[in-house]
Design an enzyme around this catalytic site. Structure first.
Site, short mmCIF file in Angstrom:
data_model
loop_
_atom_site.label_atom_id
_atom_site.label_comp_id
_atom_site.label_asym_id
_atom_site.label_seq_id
_atom_site.Cartn_x
_atom_site.Cartn_y
_atom_site.Cartn_z
N GLY A 73 0.83 -1.20 0.00
CA GLY A 73 0.00 0.00 0.00
C GLY A 73 0.86 1.24 0.00
N GLN A 131 3.00 10.29 0.29
CA GLN A 131 4.28 9.69 -0.11
C GLN A 131 4.67 10.03 -1.54
OE1 GLN A 131 3.07 5.64 1.58
NE2 GLN A 131 5.29 5.57 1.76
N CYS A 171 8.08 0.18 4.89
CA CYS A 171 7.46 1.36 4.28
C CYS A 171 8.19 1.70 2.98
CB CYS A 171 7.58 2.54 5.25
SG CYS A 171 6.86 4.07 4.61
N LEU A 172 7.43 2.05 1.94
CA LEU A 172 8.05 2.37 0.65
C LEU A 172 8.93 3.61 0.73
CD1 LEU A 172 5.19 1.62 -1.91
CD2 LEU A 172 7.10 0.18 -1.19
N HIS A 215 -0.94 1.69 9.31
CA HIS A 215 0.26 2.26 8.70
C HIS A 215 -0.10 3.40 7.74
CE1 HIS A 215 4.47 1.89 7.09
NE2 HIS A 215 3.88 2.47 6.05
N GLU A 216 -1.08 3.14 6.86
CA GLU A 216 -1.42 4.16 5.85
C GLU A 216 -2.13 5.35 6.48
OE1 GLU A 216 0.13 3.86 3.25
OE2 GLU A 216 0.52 1.71 3.25
N HIS A 222 0.29 7.72 7.85
CA HIS A 222 0.89 8.59 6.83
C HIS A 222 0.06 9.86 6.63
CE1 HIS A 222 4.39 6.64 5.14
NE2 HIS A 222 3.76 5.49 4.96
ZN LIG Z 1 4.60 3.68 4.57
#
Ligand SMILES: [Zn+2]
Length: 167
Positions: A46, A51, A93-94, A135-136, A139
């Site tokens: 995701g 981001q 995390c990306l 997590h999202e 963000h």
């Molecule tokens: Zn992340």
């Protein structure tokens, strides 16, 4: 559809609170398509709009990583309204590629989520999906998962991450 560049740990834009989404537009639909594309390209589960530098309350999740279209979830103005239990497991995390660290999260969460047409739905996620929701949504509030750790551990992770980017 396009893969967008992902902002990385340390970028001040990742610390901003994102804005509420109003009317749904073709631009937002294009953003959602790009978010899925970007997440799949990076083999993520995701990604949230901040981001890619868009500070809106939008995130996408697909814990099948593109394998099962039925699992594609679009979060719009999401809010966790209830949580239950705890789970402990690795999180990544990306924006902090290749770093995975064990973090405790609720085992199950209920999310109030807006649909594209403006109506509301309630989503329920357990295990990995609950972790992804938390997590999202973090963000969208300007929070990265590494910020749950103390300064010493965060330093260690930062050095590990810096090194992994040089290698
Ligand atoms: Zn992340």
């Amino acid at each position: 559809m396009a893969v967008r560049p992902v902002l990385t740990w340390g970028d001040p834009r990742l610390k901003l609170n994102s804005a509420e989404v109003g009317d749904w537009t073709p631009e937002l639909e294009a953003l959602v398509a790009d978010l899925f594309e970007t997440s799949y390209a990076e083999e993520g589960l995701g990604i949230a709009a901040p981001q890619v530098g868009v500070n809106l309350n939008i995130a996408v999740i697909d814990v099948s990583c593109g394998e099962d279209p039925a699992l594609r979830t679009v979060l719009i103005n999401p809010e966790i309204i209830r949580e239950e239990g705890t789970q402990s497991g690795p999180e990544g995390c990306l924006s902090i590629a290749r770093i995975h660290e064990v973090l405790e999260r609720p085992q199950k969460v209920w999310v109030k989520n807006r649909r594209r047409d403006g109506s509301w739905e309630e989503l329920v996620g357990e295990d990995l999906l609950a972790r992804a929701y938390c997590h999202e949504i973090d963000h969208l509030r300007g929070r990265l998962f590494v910020e749950y750790f103390g300064p010493v551990k965060r330093q260690v992770l930062k050095r590990k991450w810096d090194k992994s980017r040089r290698d």
